[in-house]
Design a protein around this motif. Structure first.
Motif, PDB file in Angstrom:
ATOM      1  N   GLN A 179      19.044 -26.528  -1.045  1.00 26.30           N
ATOM      2  CA  GLN A 179      17.862 -27.158  -1.618  1.00 26.30           C
ATOM      3  C   GLN A 179      18.076 -28.655  -1.796  1.00 26.30           C
ATOM      4  N   GLU A 180      19.275 -29.038  -2.271  1.00 27.23           N
ATOM      5  CA  GLU A 180      19.580 -30.454  -2.462  1.00 27.23           C
ATOM      6  C   GLU A 180      19.562 -31.193  -1.130  1.00 27.23           C
ATOM      7  N   GLU A 181      20.114 -30.515  -0.086  1.00 29.14           N
ATOM      8  CA  GLU A 181      20.137 -31.148   1.234  1.00 29.14           C
ATOM      9  C   GLU A 181      18.726 -31.361   1.751  1.00 29.14           C
ATOM     10  N   LYS A 182      17.846 -30.366   1.533  1.00 30.48           N
ATOM     11  CA  LYS A 182      16.458 -30.482   1.972  1.00 30.48           C
ATOM     12  C   LYS A 182      15.741 -31.591   1.222  1.00 30.48           C
ATOM     13  N   GLU A 183      16.034 -31.689  -0.097  1.00 30.20           N
ATOM     14  CA  GLU A 183      15.380 -32.703  -0.915  1.00 30.20           C
ATOM     15  C   GLU A 183      15.815 -34.113  -0.522  1.00 30.20           C
ATOM     16  N   GLU A 184      16.979 -34.243   0.082  1.00 28.07           N
ATOM     17  CA  GLU A 184      17.490 -35.546   0.475  1.00 28.07           C
ATOM     18  C   GLU A 184      16.779 -36.090   1.712  1.00 28.07           C
ATOM     19  N   LEU A 185      16.123 -35.214   2.498  1.00 19.71           N
ATOM     20  CA  LEU A 185      15.417 -35.657   3.694  1.00 19.71           C
ATOM     21  C   LEU A 185      14.191 -36.487   3.305  1.00 19.71           C
ATOM     22  N   THR A 186      13.916 -37.509   4.080  1.00 18.75           N
ATOM     23  CA  THR A 186      12.724 -38.328   3.878  1.00 18.75           C
ATOM     24  C   THR A 186      11.570 -37.722   4.655  1.00 18.75           C
ATOM     25  N   GLU A 187      10.519 -37.347   3.963  1.00 23.39           N
ATOM     26  CA  GLU A 187       9.379 -36.706   4.626  1.00 23.39           C
ATOM     27  C   GLU A 187       8.389 -37.745   5.139  1.00 23.39           C
TER      28      GLU A 187
ATOM     29  N   ALA B  31      10.782 -33.601  18.976  1.00 25.44           N
ATOM     30  CA  ALA B  31      11.571 -34.622  18.269  1.00 25.44           C
ATOM     31  C   ALA B  31      11.999 -34.183  16.875  1.00 25.44           C
ATOM     32  N   GLN B  32      11.398 -33.137  16.336  1.00 24.65           N
ATOM     33  CA  GLN B  32      11.680 -32.733  14.954  1.00 24.65           C
ATOM     34  C   GLN B  32      13.160 -32.514  14.668  1.00 24.65           C
ATOM     35  N   PRO B  33      13.885 -31.723  15.488  1.00 21.94           N
ATOM     36  CA  PRO B  33      15.313 -31.526  15.170  1.00 21.94           C
ATOM     37  C   PRO B  33      16.137 -32.802  15.270  1.00 21.94           C
ATOM     38  N   LEU B  34      15.771 -33.694  16.175  1.00 26.16           N
ATOM     39  CA  LEU B  34      16.485 -34.968  16.301  1.00 26.16           C
ATOM     40  C   LEU B  34      16.253 -35.836  15.069  1.00 26.16           C
ATOM     41  N   LEU B  35      15.033 -35.791  14.557  1.00 25.42           N
ATOM     42  CA  LEU B  35      14.720 -36.566  13.361  1.00 25.42           C
ATOM     43  C   LEU B  35      15.415 -35.982  12.133  1.00 25.42           C
ATOM     44  N   GLU B  36      15.538 -34.659  12.086  1.00 21.37           N
ATOM     45  CA  GLU B  36      16.229 -34.035  10.957  1.00 21.37           C
ATOM     46  C   GLU B  36      17.684 -34.487  10.909  1.00 21.37           C
ATOM     47  N   GLU B  37      18.286 -34.650  12.092  1.00 17.68           N
ATOM     48  CA  GLU B  37      19.659 -35.163  12.134  1.00 17.68           C
ATOM     49  C   GLU B  37      19.747 -36.575  11.568  1.00 17.68           C
ATOM     50  N   GLU B  38      18.635 -37.293  11.612  1.00 20.54           N
ATOM     51  CA  GLU B  38      18.585 -38.655  11.079  1.00 20.54           C
ATOM     52  C   GLU B  38      18.125 -38.687   9.619  1.00 20.54           C
ATOM     53  N   GLY B  39      17.978 -37.495   9.023  1.00 21.17           N
ATOM     54  CA  GLY B  39      17.578 -37.425   7.622  1.00 21.17           C
ATOM     55  C   GLY B  39      16.085 -37.492   7.391  1.00 21.17           C
ATOM     56  N   ILE B  40      15.300 -37.128   8.419  1.00 16.01           N
ATOM     57  CA  ILE B  40      13.839 -37.228   8.317  1.00 16.01           C
ATOM     58  C   ILE B  40      13.202 -35.861   8.540  1.00 16.01           C
ATOM     59  N   ASP B  41      12.354 -35.472   7.608  1.00 18.45           N
ATOM     60  CA  ASP B  41      11.595 -34.228   7.721  1.00 18.45           C
ATOM     61  C   ASP B  41      10.197 -34.579   8.224  1.00 18.45           C
ATOM     62  N   LEU B  42       9.942 -34.302   9.492  1.00 19.40           N
ATOM     63  CA  LEU B  42       8.663 -34.659  10.122  1.00 19.40           C
ATOM     64  C   LEU B  42       7.648 -33.532   9.955  1.00 19.40           C
ATOM     65  N   LYS B  43       6.525 -33.849   9.317  1.00 17.63           N
ATOM     66  CA  LYS B  43       5.396 -32.936   9.212  1.00 17.63           C
ATOM     67  C   LYS B  43       4.318 -33.403  10.195  1.00 17.63           C
ATOM     68  N   ILE B  44       3.749 -32.475  10.940  1.00 16.49           N
ATOM     69  CA  ILE B  44       2.766 -32.817  11.971  1.00 16.49           C
ATOM     70  C   ILE B  44       1.400 -32.260  11.584  1.00 16.49           C
ATOM     71  N   GLU B  45       0.399 -33.129  11.559  1.00 17.10           N
ATOM     72  CA  GLU B  45      -0.984 -32.714  11.351  1.00 17.10           C
ATOM     73  C   GLU B  45      -1.728 -32.881  12.672  1.00 17.10           C
ATOM     74  N   THR B  46      -2.342 -31.809  13.169  1.00 14.17           N
ATOM     75  CA  THR B  46      -3.017 -31.875  14.466  1.00 14.17           C
ATOM     76  C   THR B  46      -4.521 -32.090  14.299  1.00 14.17           C
ATOM     77  N   TYR B  47      -5.107 -32.791  15.282  1.00 14.00           N
ATOM     78  CA  TYR B  47      -6.532 -33.139  15.260  1.00 14.00           C
ATOM     79  C   TYR B  47      -7.153 -32.897  16.634  1.00 14.00           C
ATOM     80  N   GLN B  48      -8.450 -32.633  16.613  1.00 15.48           N
ATOM     81  CA  GLN B  48      -9.225 -32.523  17.845  1.00 15.48           C
ATOM     82  C   GLN B  48     -10.138 -33.736  18.040  1.00 15.48           C
ATOM     83  N   GLU B  49     -10.543 -34.358  16.942  1.00 16.04           N
ATOM     84  CA  GLU B  49     -11.466 -35.497  17.003  1.00 16.04           C
ATOM     85  C   GLU B  49     -10.696 -36.806  16.919  1.00 16.04           C
TER      86      GLU B  49
END
Length: 297
Positions: free
Chosen positions: A48-56, A73-91
């Motif tokens: 949990q601490e490790e997850k909380e340390e990631l920058t979202e 790119a998500q796993p590569l970014l996680e290695e860099e300490g970044i938790d990438l959330k993706i929001e998808t759009y059609q418009e």
């Protein structure tokens, strides 16, 4: 009598010793169980601490290819300490609105002319953090198989996005179908800037970009200019199915856009670096086979 009494005493002592031994074993087992549970809790806390340390960071994207590239790119970014959330759009209009109101940290769906057009028209205070790829614009037709066979009066259907009009008209000019006025930059041209139109092509620029594949299926004798992401989603292979396809030298580079205040945001800078990495650029080349062209920064 004495012998019987001695036997009774020995028996009682045995019972007591057995009882004590059983109690001790149970305590030992319980202690062992408590220790295992403590170890599990410690491991969970560390995770949990490790997850909380990631920058979202939250990035908005259209489904294809942008969201797919971000997923890679998500796993590569996680290695860099970044938790990438993706929001998808059609418009197309929504990712910029949500970037402006703070729902997103960045978006990845638009090319440079569209970004600049939106900034000028709406007043968005956005910056281009870096180009990632080009999606060559294609012109498609169900029944027309050759540019030389385009009948007089053919309808050209394109999106209502003015930022795409010059791009499409430039393709038509490059293929000898129209001529744009000399005093106009072809990339900024509109239908009103067509100076020569020998085939009397008619232009319908009233369609939402996401609906263009439907018009391609329905208007079989028309020319339909379709953005590559929507063409891929509809099962079209731009390199094979298009009548006219934009070259890789196109200036319409798709970029990561962010609010100006976040221009130096380290997490967003890392996002651009990862998307420009050899691993992601190779993925784009192999996954889309020329329908999407990587642009190394």
């Amino acid at each position: 009598m004495k012998k019987l009494l001695a036997l009774l005493i020995v028996g009682l002592l045995s019972v007591v010793l057995v009882a004590c031994g059983t109690s001790g074993d149970g305590e030992e087992e319980q202690t062992s169980g408590d220790k295992s549970e403590e170890e599990d809790n410690t491991e969970n806390n560390e995770e949990q601490e490790e997850k909380e340390e990631l920058t979202e960071i939250v990035v908005g994207a259209t489904n294809v290819p942008h969201a797919e590239v971000l997923e890679e790119a998500q796993p590569l970014l996680e290695e860099e300490g970044i938790d990438l959330k993706i929001e998808t759009y059609q418009e197309y209009v929504l990712p910029n609105q949500d970037l402006d109101n703070g729902t997103l940290d960045a978006n990845y769906f638009q090319h440079i002319p569209y970004l600049e057009d939106q900034k000028a028209e709406i007043g968005y205070d956005f910056v281009n953090l870096g180009g990632i790829h080009i999606e060559p614009m294609g012109i498609y037709s169900k029944n027309i198989n050759n540019v030389d066979e385009i009948p007089e009066g053919t309808v050209v259907i394109m999106s209502r996005s003015v930022a795409d009009h010059g791009r499409i008209l430039s393709l038509l000019q490059e293929n000898g179908l129209i001529t744009i006025s000399e005093n106009v930059d072809p990339l900024n041209a509109t239908v009103d800037d067509v100076a020569e139109n020998p085939k009397n092509l008619e232009f319908d620029a009233s369609i939402d970009a996401g609906l263009l594949p439907e018009f391609y299926e329905r208007e079989e004798d028309a020319l339909v200019a379709i953005n590559t992401n929507y063409a891929i989603e509809a099962g079209l292979v731009p390199a094979e199915d298009s009548l006219i396809l934009e070259g890789s030298e196109s200036p319409y580079v798709n970029v990561i856009a962010a609010r100006s205040e976040d221009e130096d945001n380290e997490a967003l800078q890392t996002l651009v670096e990862v998307l420009s990495s050899e691993e992601i650029q190779t993925f784009i080349e192999e996954e889309y086979e020329g329908a999407v062209v990587p642009v190394s920064e």
